[in-house]
Design an enzyme around this catalytic site. Structure first.
Site, PDB file in Angstrom:
ATOM      1  N   ARG A  83      -9.927 137.829  87.116  1.00 11.91           N
ATOM      2  CA  ARG A  83     -10.235 138.338  88.464  1.00 11.91           C
ATOM      3  C   ARG A  83     -11.458 139.253  88.426  1.00 11.91           C
ATOM      4  O   ARG A  83     -12.284 139.242  89.329  1.00 11.91           O
ATOM      5  CB  ARG A  83      -9.007 139.055  89.037  1.00 11.91           C
ATOM      6  CG  ARG A  83      -9.119 139.315  90.530  1.00 11.91           C
ATOM      7  CD  ARG A  83      -7.805 139.782  91.118  1.00 11.91           C
ATOM      8  NE  ARG A  83      -7.330 141.001  90.469  1.00 11.91           N
ATOM      9  CZ  ARG A  83      -6.119 141.529  90.663  1.00 11.91           C
ATOM     10  NH1 ARG A  83      -5.267 140.938  91.490  1.00 11.91           N
ATOM     11  NH2 ARG A  83      -5.754 142.629  90.049  1.00 11.91           N
ATOM     12  N   LYS A 185     -11.895 143.039  93.667  1.00  7.84           N
ATOM     13  CA  LYS A 185     -11.463 144.433  93.772  1.00  7.84           C
ATOM     14  C   LYS A 185     -12.728 145.259  93.635  1.00  7.84           C
ATOM     15  O   LYS A 185     -13.177 145.528  92.528  1.00  7.84           O
ATOM     16  CB  LYS A 185     -10.501 144.760  92.628  1.00  7.84           C
ATOM     17  CG  LYS A 185      -9.041 144.582  92.978  1.00  7.84           C
ATOM     18  CD  LYS A 185      -8.171 144.728  91.752  1.00  7.84           C
ATOM     19  CE  LYS A 185      -7.775 146.149  91.486  1.00  7.84           C
ATOM     20  NZ  LYS A 185      -6.586 146.577  92.211  1.00  7.84           N
ATOM     21  N   GLU A 221      -2.494 142.270 104.080  1.00  7.45           N
ATOM     22  CA  GLU A 221      -1.850 143.001 102.981  1.00  7.45           C
ATOM     23  C   GLU A 221      -1.855 144.478 103.322  1.00  7.45           C
ATOM     24  O   GLU A 221      -2.187 144.862 104.442  1.00  7.45           O
ATOM     25  CB  GLU A 221      -2.575 142.717 101.664  1.00  7.45           C
ATOM     26  CG  GLU A 221      -4.023 143.172 101.656  1.00  7.45           C
ATOM     27  CD  GLU A 221      -4.722 142.982 100.310  1.00  7.45           C
ATOM     28  OE1 GLU A 221      -4.050 142.936  99.274  1.00  7.45           O
ATOM     29  OE2 GLU A 221      -5.958 142.903 100.313  1.00  7.45           O
TER      30      GLU A 221
HETATM   31  N1  PLP Z   1      -3.878 144.222  97.025  1.00  3.65           N
HETATM   32  C1  PLP Z   1      -4.677 145.272  96.818  1.00  3.65           C
HETATM   33  C2  PLP Z   1      -5.621 145.672  97.902  1.00  3.65           C
HETATM   34  C3  PLP Z   1      -4.616 145.970  95.591  1.00  3.65           C
HETATM   35  O1  PLP Z   1      -5.403 147.032  95.381  1.00  3.65           O
HETATM   36  C4  PLP Z   1      -3.690 145.565  94.610  1.00  3.65           C
HETATM   37  C5  PLP Z   1      -3.614 146.242  93.331  1.00  3.65           C
HETATM   38  O2  PLP Z   1      -4.164 145.839  92.362  1.00  3.65           O
HETATM   39  C6  PLP Z   1      -2.879 144.460  94.880  1.00  3.65           C
HETATM   40  C7  PLP Z   1      -2.993 143.811  96.090  1.00  3.65           C
HETATM   41  C8  PLP Z   1      -1.900 143.962  93.852  1.00  3.65           C
HETATM   42  O3  PLP Z   1      -2.535 143.211  92.867  1.00  3.65           O
HETATM   43  P1  PLP Z   1      -1.937 143.087  91.400  1.00  3.65           P
HETATM   44  O4  PLP Z   1      -0.559 142.560  91.546  1.00  3.65           O
HETATM   45  O5  PLP Z   1      -2.838 142.145  90.716  1.00  3.65           O
HETATM   46  O6  PLP Z   1      -1.944 144.461  90.819  1.00  3.65           O
HETATM   47  C1  COI Z   2      -3.083 148.403  91.246  1.00  4.38           C
HETATM   48  O1  COI Z   2      -1.930 148.152  91.582  1.00  4.38           O
HETATM   49  O2  COI Z   2      -3.471 148.272  90.072  1.00  4.38           O
HETATM   50  C2  COI Z   2      -4.074 148.883  92.202  1.00  4.38           C
HETATM   51  O3  COI Z   2      -5.234 148.804  91.944  1.00  4.38           O
HETATM   52  C3  COI Z   2      -3.613 149.495  93.427  1.00  4.38           C
HETATM   53  C4  COI Z   2      -4.302 150.783  93.658  1.00  4.38           C
HETATM   54  C5  COI Z   2      -4.230 151.047  95.097  1.00  4.38           C
HETATM   55  C6  COI Z   2      -3.708 151.875  92.838  1.00  4.38           C
END
Ligand code: PLP
Ligand code: COI
Length: 342
Positions: A83, A185, A221
């Protein structure tokens, strides 16, 4: 730097604690250097560095933790590598090689072993890989030089109250992830959401439910997690959109729900109008893990989920137990999901 022996692991929230080592690699003259672990947590940059002027930065998030048998492991770091590779390309940054990303995670975890919270404390070591344009630019253009870093910090639950259901609100603001860029991100996306999150917190809500900015009819989200919903007949439904982050936790949950729990799984557009008909709602992400949502506030109206006001609903609990069981190596994991740190 704090002495890790003095940390009260059970009391940790989601905050920054400076640890002993961070990983740093620099990109110059068209190539990444070998990378190294360093002790200095400060970064000195020129005032005109691209990251300050045009926010050319992206980041990732993943966790390392102890399993019952004493191993330190992390969960699917290859997915974060991938990612972040995509984020870098979208921001005109030189992507950091995926195999080197996983290697760097291993190195920085091993070097900071004393900061990995003990098994059973509920805490873990959060890794924050990030990358930014570091040389001066004044015209609008990408940098020529970059830094890739991984900082680590021990963390507890993201939402106060741990597994207690939270109340969120339908945001009046759009999450600033332009259509098609939700898969990255990037720092600027989050900067543009800070006003929305502070507004929600000031009003007493834990998070925002963002709707699609174009029609405001579809669920996207929250500020830091994807949604999961469960229908009254036990189907897992997760919103599909080009402008949300493809959560690794959400993708893992969809697999677990289908293959381990035998649930029907739908990844599709979810209209806000249908949310009131779901039996359970939760947020999922690395930081959030699986956090139940009890109530959604929508401009004077409330959606209360029939199960999940006092504690996690039954399906959310099954998903939580199975996912965290796999993560902690107490349930057999699908091939390649667990990386043991040597
Ligand atoms: N959506 C957003 C905006 C996030 O910052 C995060 C955190 O990483 C997620 C979703 C969840 O993603 P992941 O499960 O890869 O941590
Ligand atoms: C994560 O879950 O790793 C994120 O980046 C979420 C963040 C808002 C702390």
């Amino acid at each position: 730097m704090i002495d890790p022996k003095t940390i009260k692991w059970e009391e940790l929230g989601f905050g920054y604690i400076e640890c002993a080592y961070r990983y740093v690699s620099k990109f110059k003259d068209g190539k990444w250097d070998d990378g190294a672990l360093v002790t200095d947590s400060n970064i000195v940059l020129n005032e005109c560095a691209c990251v300050f002027q045009y926010s050319q930065s992206c980041f990732e998030g993943l966790k390392a933790y102890y399993t019952k048998n004493g191993d330190i492991v992390c969960f699917r770091p290859d997915m974060n590598a991938e990612r972040m590779y995509d984020s870098a390309l979208r921001l005109e940054m030189p992507p950091f090689p995926k195999d080197k990303f996983v290697e760097a995670c291993e190195k920085v975890i091993a070097a900071n072993k004393d900061f990995v919270p003990p098994y059973g404390t509920g805490a873990s070591l959060y890794l924050r890989p990030f990358m930014f344009g570091s040389n001066p630019v004044i015209g609008v253009k990408p940098a020529d030089e970059y830094e890739f870093r991984i900082l680590v910090t021990p963390v507890g639950p993201y939402f106060k109250g741990g597994a207690k259901p939270i109340t969120i609100k339908v945001s009046d603001f759009d999450r600033a992830a332009p259509n098609g860029t939700g898969h990255i991100k990037a720092g600027l996306n989050y900067a543009m959401s800070l006003h929305a999150i502070q507004t929600a917190h000031r009003e007493g809500f834990a998070e925002n439910m963002y709707l699609d900015p174009r029609t405001r009819t579809k669920v996207e989200e929250t500020g830091g997690a994807n949604f999961i919903f469960v229908t009254k007949d036990g189907t897992l439904v997760t919103p599909k959109s080009d402008s949300i982050l493809p959560s690794i936790t959400r993708r893992s949950i969809c697999y677990v729900a289908e293959k381990y729990l035998g649930m029907k799984v739908e990844h599709r557009e979810v209209f806000f109008d249908e949310v009131k008909d779901f039996a359970e709602c939760g947020l999922c992400g690395t930081a959030a893990v699986v956090s139940p949502v009890g109530k959604i506030y929508d401009h004077g109206k409330e959606i209360c989920f029939p199960s999940g006001m006092e504690e996690m609903g039954p399906w959310t609990k099954k998903i939580y137990d199975t996912l965290t069981g796999i993560q902690r190596c107490e349930i057999e994991a699908p091939e390649g999901w667990i990386k043991v740190i040597k």
